[in-house]
Motif scaffolding. Structure first.
Motif, short mmCIF file in Angstrom:
data_model
loop_
_atom_site.label_atom_id
_atom_site.label_comp_id
_atom_site.label_asym_id
_atom_site.label_seq_id
_atom_site.Cartn_x
_atom_site.Cartn_y
_atom_site.Cartn_z
N GLN A 13 18.80 -12.52 0.36
CA GLN A 13 18.31 -13.84 0.01
C GLN A 13 19.27 -14.91 0.52
OE1 GLN A 13 16.50 -13.14 -4.32
NE2 GLN A 13 18.28 -11.88 -3.90
N GLY A 14 18.82 -16.13 0.56
CA GLY A 14 19.66 -17.25 0.96
C GLY A 14 19.79 -17.44 2.46
N ILE A 15 18.86 -16.85 3.24
CA ILE A 15 18.95 -17.00 4.70
C ILE A 15 17.70 -17.66 5.27
CG2 ILE A 15 20.54 -15.07 5.01
CD1 ILE A 15 18.15 -13.35 5.84
N GLY A 16 16.92 -18.30 4.41
CA GLY A 16 15.73 -19.00 4.88
C GLY A 16 14.45 -18.29 4.52
N ASN A 17 14.39 -16.99 4.74
CA ASN A 17 13.28 -16.14 4.31
C ASN A 17 13.84 -15.00 3.48
OD1 ASN A 17 10.84 -17.24 5.55
ND2 ASN A 17 11.79 -16.69 7.50
N PHE A 18 13.18 -14.64 2.38
CA PHE A 18 13.66 -13.50 1.62
C PHE A 18 13.27 -12.22 2.34
CE2 PHE A 18 10.00 -11.48 -0.43
CZ PHE A 18 9.02 -12.44 -0.31
N VAL A 19 14.15 -11.24 2.25
CA VAL A 19 13.96 -9.95 2.91
C VAL A 19 14.00 -8.86 1.84
CG1 VAL A 19 14.85 -8.32 4.61
CG2 VAL A 19 15.04 -10.78 5.02
N VAL A 20 13.00 -7.99 1.84
CA VAL A 20 12.97 -6.85 0.92
C VAL A 20 12.86 -5.59 1.77
CG1 VAL A 20 11.81 -5.77 -1.03
CG2 VAL A 20 11.79 -8.26 -0.82
N ALA A 21 13.89 -4.76 1.72
CA ALA A 21 13.92 -3.51 2.48
C ALA A 21 13.67 -2.35 1.53
CB ALA A 21 15.27 -3.36 3.18
N LEU A 22 12.69 -1.52 1.87
CA LEU A 22 12.24 -0.46 0.98
C LEU A 22 12.61 0.92 1.51
CD1 LEU A 22 8.67 -1.95 0.40
CD2 LEU A 22 10.72 -2.33 -0.99
N ASP A 23 12.55 1.92 0.63
CA ASP A 23 12.91 3.27 1.02
C ASP A 23 11.75 4.03 1.63
OD1 ASP A 23 11.40 3.58 -1.33
OD2 ASP A 23 12.48 5.40 -1.90
N ASN A 24 10.64 3.34 1.91
CA ASN A 24 9.45 4.02 2.45
C ASN A 24 9.21 3.69 3.91
OD1 ASN A 24 8.50 1.41 2.44
ND2 ASN A 24 7.07 1.68 0.75
N GLY A 25 10.24 3.17 4.60
CA GLY A 25 10.10 2.86 6.01
C GLY A 25 9.49 1.51 6.29
N HIS A 26 9.38 0.66 5.27
CA HIS A 26 8.77 -0.65 5.42
C HIS A 26 9.71 -1.75 4.93
CE1 HIS A 26 5.25 1.93 5.77
NE2 HIS A 26 4.56 0.91 6.22
N MET A 27 9.43 -2.95 5.40
CA MET A 27 10.23 -4.11 5.05
C MET A 27 9.32 -5.33 4.95
SD MET A 27 13.71 -5.48 6.95
CE MET A 27 13.00 -5.43 8.61
N GLN A 28 9.67 -6.24 4.06
CA GLN A 28 8.94 -7.50 3.96
C GLN A 28 9.90 -8.64 4.25
OE1 GLN A 28 6.52 -7.98 0.48
NE2 GLN A 28 6.15 -10.16 0.85
N ASP A 84 0.81 -1.21 0.00
CA ASP A 84 0.00 0.00 0.00
C ASP A 84 0.84 1.27 0.00
OD1 ASP A 84 -2.42 -1.42 0.05
OD2 ASP A 84 -2.27 -1.67 2.23
N HIS A 85 2.14 1.13 -0.33
CA HIS A 85 3.03 2.27 -0.31
C HIS A 85 3.82 2.35 -1.62
CE1 HIS A 85 2.30 1.00 3.89
NE2 HIS A 85 2.27 2.29 4.13
N TYR A 86 4.54 3.44 -1.79
CA TYR A 86 5.28 3.65 -3.03
C TYR A 86 6.78 3.75 -2.74
CZ TYR A 86 0.87 4.39 -5.42
OH TYR A 86 -0.39 4.19 -5.94
N ILE A 87 7.57 3.28 -3.70
CA ILE A 87 9.02 3.34 -3.55
C ILE A 87 9.61 4.09 -4.73
CG2 ILE A 87 9.16 1.23 -2.17
CD1 ILE A 87 10.02 -0.29 -4.65
N ASN A 88 10.76 4.72 -4.47
CA ASN A 88 11.44 5.49 -5.50
C ASN A 88 12.92 5.13 -5.60
OD1 ASN A 88 9.41 7.61 -6.58
ND2 ASN A 88 9.15 7.69 -4.35
N LYS A 89 13.29 4.08 -4.91
CA LYS A 89 14.67 3.60 -4.98
C LYS A 89 14.66 2.08 -5.09
CE LYS A 89 16.80 7.28 -2.22
NZ LYS A 89 17.60 7.59 -0.99
N LEU A 90 15.76 1.57 -5.57
CA LEU A 90 15.91 0.12 -5.70
C LEU A 90 15.78 -0.55 -4.34
CD1 LEU A 90 16.85 -2.35 -7.45
CD2 LEU A 90 19.19 -1.77 -6.76
N PRO A 91 14.91 -1.56 -4.20
CA PRO A 91 14.82 -2.28 -2.91
C PRO A 91 16.13 -2.99 -2.59
CG PRO A 91 12.96 -2.80 -4.36
CD PRO A 91 13.97 -2.08 -5.20
N VAL A 92 16.40 -3.13 -1.32
CA VAL A 92 17.53 -3.93 -0.87
C VAL A 92 17.03 -5.35 -0.67
CG1 VAL A 92 19.24 -4.28 0.93
CG2 VAL A 92 18.66 -1.95 0.21
N LEU A 93 17.58 -6.29 -1.40
CA LEU A 93 17.14 -7.68 -1.34
C LEU A 93 18.16 -8.52 -0.60
CD1 LEU A 93 15.98 -8.13 -5.06
CD2 LEU A 93 14.62 -7.36 -3.11
#
Length: 213
Positions: A142-157, A131-140
């Motif tokens: 991987q390879g640690i069991g769960n994938f992590v996506v860090a965004l420039d909008n203060g959120h992370m998956q 539900d948010h917008y990003i303007n920079k490349l996400p930081v990905l």
């Protein structure tokens, strides 16, 4: 060469292992079609529906996608010098694929599944994530069991869980355990600190002050 596609060809493998150069595709009904090991060079796609199409091993070079639906199986695909304007990657499965020197503008990647995806030199401009917008490349990560996506909008998956950096930093163990039980608790105990150290180094979140930088 301009190609107008009719729904009567839907499902026929006209593009499997095919090569196309300098061609235009308008409103192509490509849903569930097979693009395995196909190659497109300097092609334009306008309002094409690629819903659940299979792009295994396909290569796109210098292509322009506009208002296309790319909720597809994107596995082992290489996009190079391609542009995506107002395109939707919602719920796409993107595995072992590369977007090199591409641009994504006014699009959406809501609930996209990224695994071993790489975006070298690719720019993001007003791209929706959840539900948010990003303007920079996400930081990905991987390879640690769960994938992590860090965004420039203060959120992370992390895996299927999406939240603010504050929430993940302050998250009690009992809430972590509620995700996948003991497996999640062990994952978080093993990886939390270095993930947040990385976020701080990237200028995304300063956990020491609990504010975004």
């Amino acid at each position: 060469m301009v190609i107008f596609l009719s729904p009567v060809i839907r499902g026929i493998n006209l593009f499997r292992e095919a090569e196309h150069t300098n061609e235009d595709f308008y409103e192509g009904p490509f849903a569930r079609m097979d693009f395995t090991r196909s190659e497109f060079v300097n092609c334009n796609f306008y309002s094409c529906d690629f819903d659940r199409a299979d792009f295994l091993g396909a290569i796109f070079t210098g292509c322009d996608f506009r208002q296309c639906k790319l909720s597809s199986y994107i596995t082992g695909v290489r996009f190079e010098n391609c542009s995506f304007h107002e395109c939707s990657f919602d719920e796409a499965y993107i595995f072992s694929s590369e977007f090199k020197n591409c641009e994504l503008v006014n699009g959406s990647m809501a609930d996209a599944m990224l695994a071993t995806a790489d975006f070298p030199g690719t720019s993001f401009n007003n791209v929706k994530w959840k539900d948010h917008y990003i303007n920079k490349l996400p930081v990905l990560i991987q390879g640690i069991g769960n994938f992590v996506v860090a965004l420039d909008n203060g959120h992370m998956q992390i895996g299927c869980r999406y939240g603010t950096y504050d929430w993940f930093w302050e998250c009690p163990d009992r809430e972590v355990a509620a995700m996948e039980g003991l497996k999640s608790r062990r994952f978080w105990k093993r990886n939390k600190q270095w993930i947040f150290d990385m976020l701080k180094a990237q200028g995304l979140y300063d956990y020491a002050s609990r504010t975004r930088t």
